[in-house]
Design a protein around this motif. Sequence first.
Motif, PDB file in Angstrom:
ATOM      1  N   GLU A   1       0.844  -1.193   0.000  1.00 28.29           N
ATOM      2  CA  GLU A   1       0.000   0.000   0.000  1.00 28.29           C
ATOM      3  C   GLU A   1       0.883   1.248   0.000  1.00 28.29           C
ATOM      4  OE1 GLU A   1      -1.644   0.727   4.262  1.00 28.29           O
ATOM      5  OE2 GLU A   1      -1.934  -1.387   3.853  1.00 28.29           O
TER       6      GLU A   1
ATOM      7  N   ARG B   1      -5.080 -12.011  -3.052  1.00 28.91           N
ATOM      8  CA  ARG B   1      -6.286 -11.893  -2.228  1.00 28.91           C
ATOM      9  C   ARG B   1      -7.400 -11.133  -2.940  1.00 28.91           C
ATOM     10  NH1 ARG B   1      -5.605 -11.497   3.405  1.00 28.91           N
ATOM     11  NH2 ARG B   1      -4.477 -13.322   4.098  1.00 28.91           N
TER      12      ARG B   1
ATOM     13  N   GLU C   1      -8.383  -7.417  -2.068  1.00 29.01           N
ATOM     14  CA  GLU C   1      -9.142  -6.962  -0.901  1.00 29.01           C
ATOM     15  C   GLU C   1      -8.258  -6.262   0.117  1.00 29.01           C
ATOM     16  OE1 GLU C   1     -11.456  -9.982   0.902  1.00 29.01           O
ATOM     17  OE2 GLU C   1     -12.812 -10.074  -0.824  1.00 29.01           O
ATOM     18  N   THR C   2      -7.003  -6.673   0.157  1.00 30.13           N
ATOM     19  CA  THR C   2      -6.074  -6.011   1.056  1.00 30.13           C
ATOM     20  C   THR C   2      -4.703  -5.977   0.395  1.00 30.13           C
ATOM     21  OG1 THR C   2      -5.257  -5.934   3.311  1.00 30.13           O
ATOM     22  CG2 THR C   2      -5.417  -8.105   2.319  1.00 30.13           C
ATOM     23  N   TYR C   3      -3.880  -5.049   0.862  1.00 34.17           N
ATOM     24  CA  TYR C   3      -2.540  -4.913   0.294  1.00 34.17           C
ATOM     25  C   TYR C   3      -1.529  -5.071   1.420  1.00 34.17           C
ATOM     26  CZ  TYR C   3      -4.782  -2.972  -3.872  1.00 34.17           C
ATOM     27  OH  TYR C   3      -5.544  -2.801  -4.991  1.00 34.17           O
TER      28      TYR C   3
ATOM     29  N   ARG D   1       7.971 -11.288   2.313  1.00 35.25           N
ATOM     30  CA  ARG D   1       7.585 -12.540   2.968  1.00 35.25           C
ATOM     31  C   ARG D   1       6.656 -13.340   2.047  1.00 35.25           C
ATOM     32  NH1 ARG D   1       3.604 -14.803   5.676  1.00 35.25           N
ATOM     33  NH2 ARG D   1       2.264 -12.991   5.518  1.00 35.25           N
TER      34      ARG D   1
ATOM     35  N   GLN E   1       7.571 -16.984   0.433  1.00 39.27           N
ATOM     36  CA  GLN E   1       6.769 -18.183   0.682  1.00 39.27           C
ATOM     37  C   GLN E   1       6.040 -18.645  -0.570  1.00 39.27           C
ATOM     38  OE1 GLN E   1       4.409 -17.073   4.150  1.00 39.27           O
ATOM     39  NE2 GLN E   1       5.960 -17.989   5.456  1.00 39.27           N
TER      40      GLN E   1
ATOM     41  N   GLU F   1       3.679 -17.156  -2.249  1.00 40.94           N
ATOM     42  CA  GLU F   1       2.293 -16.736  -2.455  1.00 40.94           C
ATOM     43  C   GLU F   1       2.195 -15.837  -3.681  1.00 40.94           C
ATOM     44  OE1 GLU F   1      -0.635 -15.570   0.475  1.00 40.94           O
ATOM     45  OE2 GLU F   1       0.584 -16.398   2.074  1.00 40.94           O
TER      46      GLU F   1
ATOM     47  N   ILE G   1       0.291 -15.231  12.281  1.00 37.30           N
ATOM     48  CA  ILE G   1       0.548 -15.170  10.833  1.00 37.30           C
ATOM     49  C   ILE G   1       1.212 -16.458  10.346  1.00 37.30           C
ATOM     50  CG2 ILE G   1       2.009 -14.116   9.062  1.00 37.30           C
ATOM     51  CD1 ILE G   1       1.398 -11.513   9.988  1.00 37.30           C
ATOM     52  N   LEU G   2       2.250 -16.881  11.062  1.00 33.89           N
ATOM     53  CA  LEU G   2       2.982 -18.065  10.611  1.00 33.89           C
ATOM     54  C   LEU G   2       2.100 -19.309  10.624  1.00 33.89           C
ATOM     55  CD1 LEU G   2       6.437 -17.497  12.338  1.00 33.89           C
ATOM     56  CD2 LEU G   2       5.835 -17.166   9.935  1.00 33.89           C
TER      57      LEU G   2
ATOM     58  N   SER H   1      -1.815 -17.945   8.199  1.00 32.92           N
ATOM     59  CA  SER H   1      -1.925 -17.251   6.920  1.00 32.92           C
ATOM     60  C   SER H   1      -2.097 -18.291   5.818  1.00 32.92           C
ATOM     61  CB  SER H   1      -0.693 -16.393   6.664  1.00 32.92           C
ATOM     62  OG  SER H   1       0.403 -17.216   6.366  1.00 32.92           O
ATOM     63  N   GLN H   2      -2.412 -17.789   4.602  1.00 30.83           N
ATOM     64  CA  GLN H   2      -2.692 -18.731   3.519  1.00 30.83           C
ATOM     65  C   GLN H   2      -1.494 -19.590   3.157  1.00 30.83           C
ATOM     66  OE1 GLN H   2      -4.644 -16.381   0.403  1.00 30.83           O
ATOM     67  NE2 GLN H   2      -6.442 -17.604   0.892  1.00 30.83           N
ATOM     68  N   SER H   3      -0.295 -19.065   3.384  1.00 33.07           N
ATOM     69  CA  SER H   3       0.867 -19.902   3.117  1.00 33.07           C
ATOM     70  C   SER H   3       1.487 -20.354   4.434  1.00 33.07           C
ATOM     71  CB  SER H   3       1.888 -19.126   2.284  1.00 33.07           C
ATOM     72  OG  SER H   3       2.201 -17.917   2.924  1.00 33.07           O
TER      73      SER H   3
ATOM     74  N   PHE I   1      -2.999 -23.380  -1.877  1.00 27.35           N
ATOM     75  CA  PHE I   1      -3.125 -22.628  -0.619  1.00 27.35           C
ATOM     76  C   PHE I   1      -4.091 -21.448  -0.710  1.00 27.35           C
ATOM     77  CE2 PHE I   1       0.930 -20.998  -2.436  1.00 27.35           C
ATOM     78  CZ  PHE I   1       0.523 -19.696  -2.653  1.00 27.35           C
ATOM     79  N   THR I   2      -4.439 -21.035  -1.948  1.00 24.50           N
ATOM     80  CA  THR I   2      -5.409 -19.938  -2.036  1.00 24.50           C
ATOM     81  C   THR I   2      -6.804 -20.395  -1.601  1.00 24.50           C
ATOM     82  OG1 THR I   2      -5.682 -20.474  -4.355  1.00 24.50           O
ATOM     83  CG2 THR I   2      -4.246 -18.630  -3.839  1.00 24.50           C
TER      84      THR I   2
ATOM     85  N   VAL J   1      -9.209 -17.105   4.473  1.00 26.81           N
ATOM     86  CA  VAL J   1      -8.428 -15.914   4.801  1.00 26.81           C
ATOM     87  C   VAL J   1      -8.649 -15.556   6.268  1.00 26.81           C
ATOM     88  CG1 VAL J   1      -8.120 -13.485   4.312  1.00 26.81           C
ATOM     89  CG2 VAL J   1      -8.559 -15.071   2.461  1.00 26.81           C
TER      90      VAL J   1
ATOM     91  N   THR K   1      -5.973 -14.061   8.235  1.00 26.94           N
ATOM     92  CA  THR K   1      -5.114 -12.964   8.665  1.00 26.94           C
ATOM     93  C   THR K   1      -5.209 -11.852   7.639  1.00 26.94           C
ATOM     94  OG1 THR K   1      -3.265 -13.907   7.468  1.00 26.94           O
ATOM     95  CG2 THR K   1      -3.445 -14.500   9.777  1.00 26.94           C
ATOM     96  N   GLN K   2      -4.962 -10.639   8.066  1.00 27.95           N
ATOM     97  CA  GLN K   2      -5.056  -9.466   7.200  1.00 27.95           C
ATOM     98  C   GLN K   2      -6.376  -9.429   6.453  1.00 27.95           C
ATOM     99  OE1 GLN K   2      -1.589 -10.954   5.846  1.00 27.95           O
ATOM    100  NE2 GLN K   2      -0.237  -9.388   6.644  1.00 27.95           N
TER     101      GLN K   2
ATOM    102  N   GLN L   1     -10.593  -8.325   6.112  1.00 28.28           N
ATOM    103  CA  GLN L   1     -11.323  -7.076   6.340  1.00 28.28           C
ATOM    104  C   GLN L   1     -12.279  -7.140   7.532  1.00 28.28           C
ATOM    105  OE1 GLN L   1     -12.533  -6.610   2.194  1.00 28.28           O
ATOM    106  NE2 GLN L   1     -11.595  -4.593   2.266  1.00 28.28           N
TER     107      GLN L   1
ATOM    108  N   ALA M   1      -6.082  -5.299   7.713  1.00 29.74           N
ATOM    109  CA  ALA M   1      -6.192  -5.141   6.266  1.00 29.74           C
ATOM    110  C   ALA M   1      -5.900  -3.690   5.891  1.00 29.74           C
ATOM    111  CB  ALA M   1      -7.584  -5.533   5.816  1.00 29.74           C
ATOM    112  N   THR M   2      -5.774  -3.446   4.595  1.00 33.07           N
ATOM    113  CA  THR M   2      -5.522  -2.089   4.123  1.00 33.07           C
ATOM    114  C   THR M   2      -6.682  -1.157   4.477  1.00 33.07           C
ATOM    115  OG1 THR M   2      -4.254  -2.954   2.300  1.00 33.07           O
ATOM    116  CG2 THR M   2      -5.085  -0.732   2.059  1.00 33.07           C
TER     117      THR M   2
END
Lengths: 420, 287
Positions: A209, A263, A266-268, A277, A281, A283, B114-115, B118-120, B136-137, B141, B143-144, B146, B228-229
């Motif tokens: 972001e 994602r 939806e988020t950055y 990271r 990994q 992703e 997170i570790l 998270s998705q990965s 993994f997608t 979701v 973590t992070q 909305q 999230a952002t």
Amino acid sequence: MFKYIRLETKNIAYLFPFIVILLSACSNSTDNTAVDEEILLKEWDSYKENASESEVSIFMWGGDEGINAYMDEFVSPELKEKHNITLNRVAMDTNEILQKLMNEKRANQEEGTIDIIWINGENFLNAKENDLLFGPFTEVLPNYQEYVDTESLDILYDFGTEVEGLEAPWGSVQFVFQYDSAKVSDPPKSFEELSTWVKENPGKFVYPEPSDFTGNAFLQHLLYDQIGGPDKLLENGFDEEFVTNNTDGMWEYLRDIEPFLWRDGETYPASLTELDRLYSQGEIWMTMGYNEARAESFINDGTFPESTKSFVLDSGSIGNTHFLAIPYNSPNKEGALVAINELLSPEAQMTKYDTTYWGESMGIDPEKLSNDNKEKLAAMERGGSVLPANELNEAFLPEVDTQYGGWIREKWLNEVVQTD
Amino acid sequence: MKWFKQTKYVWPLVPAVLFVFIFVGYAIMMALLESITINGQWTLDAYKQLLENQSFRDSILFSLKVTLTSTFISLFIGVVITRWMYYYLRNYWVKVLIWIPMLFPHFVWGYIVILLFSQSGWFSGLLYELGLLEDFTHFPVLTQDQHGIGIISTYIFKEVPFVILIILPVYIQMNHQYKHVVQTLGGSKWEIFKTVEWPTIFPVLSEAGIIIFAFVLSAFEVPFLLGATYPKMVSILSYDWFFQGDWSQRPMAFAAMIIVTSIIVICSIVLFSMTNRLRIRVSKGER
């Protein structure tokens, strides 16, 4: 009764530290400007004499192990040996360093704790505007005069702010993208191709972001691309009306690729660390950042896959210079001058260029080096993930006024995020 | 007035009170001043701008949602565990086990989340290895996100042991004979809880609640890692405004924190006046 009295006297002792703090906040407001000017008039050798056996504290961002190792394993012993200076490195985010200085300024504290800060861009603008820096001092440094290209625009200006001798160039970096060549065979060459790639590989790309430095730089590239290069932005300084009227396509582009980002947009990632990271990994398949050689140390310590390569877009890549400055209330200004001069020496600069520690471009001009050093420099290997120097030079784009960064942040929030 | 006559309790408090007044009080006063002055002029512009700012409005609602959810869930789970286990929790080792999450700073615990989630992360990798996950997608979701799931779950992990720590002594010291009274009179388990346990734990529980509420509402590191952002927790927004750009948004950053402080202060006053009334009743022996 006796008991009560004893308790009270004890409590006056408790109060003592507070009284001292209150009193010290009120005094201590002598003017040091005259003393500062005197320092700058001295002969260079007298600095060396006075700096010997002193301690110099450098406050700098500490988020990169390579950079920290360079300071601790090379610079620190070097200063000790050559000048008998003890270097004290303190890791702190630059904006927090400035906040500390700002607080000290308000409290009229003329003797601070910081001798050197690592700074550029917005932070330099803030420091300069609030009179937090000592100087102009660069002219007194022998290595500045001998090795720095003092006419170059990226040394005279720091993100559009005139440097005016308040900071000495330490190094420069260029923005590059990194990708995993095992997964991406043909990296995109333009924003158009990037958009196609993102759509073909949903979820494998994202940028941080724009409140993050790197994310902001990514958007700045897009801004340049949109209005046909940085020249128009450089000419007029910050022109909000101009960019607002001419950048609809840029936001359209970002909204267009958003559903295909990591994602689903939806988020950055909030920071470059987070982006790296995700890349490490697997992703996402691309990451990015300032410093054309940044991937090398990550590959060496196994964080990034060995197949990591880098690329720049045909429309160019933004580069900038970062600097060293001395706070107005540094307790050891002469020591700071000697240390900064040493950091600008060919030896220190070339060790910094070497990928063992840091691997970034020099703040001094390679053309001004001695022939011996030129040869050494040419023989240095920067590693497989680093683009050739001529390709980087051709792509080089200057930074524009820092206020564009703020404009991008605000606008991005309205145009890209809040439209969902 | 009896309390004030016991001066020997008052004097040792002076340093602590002074500490709070000088440091916290001064900081709040400065923040307030910074929020109502722009370039040396008195103005409420920062507050006006805040209320008109969509990011801030979304942010404060999101923050309250996250904070209230994590506070209430932590209190609930904390009480349930203590009720079930207070007998075993007298054992040293069981206690240590429950309190392990308290040993980690919030930042570290956030990273652990997170570790792992998270998705990965670790769980996603485990499911993938077991062949239960194609990619993994497809992992949810957590973590992070909305909705603040990552933030809320981090706080629950961290705060439940805190709740247990606070109410365990109350449970252990409780007069359990009252319970038998309710039982003999034919009361259900729920009535035991309502009439015997709840009045005793409520004041302590509300104190724990306000501590968690105040902490979560204004803490920075966990939402920075796991948020999230958009929308951002109010502390992150305020940090961004404070440090970014040419410092012109600083009054807004201070105004945002003053609003948060006011919310916390108002909630504390309301809760304390409620529990005080209860305490007085309890001490007079009218339940």
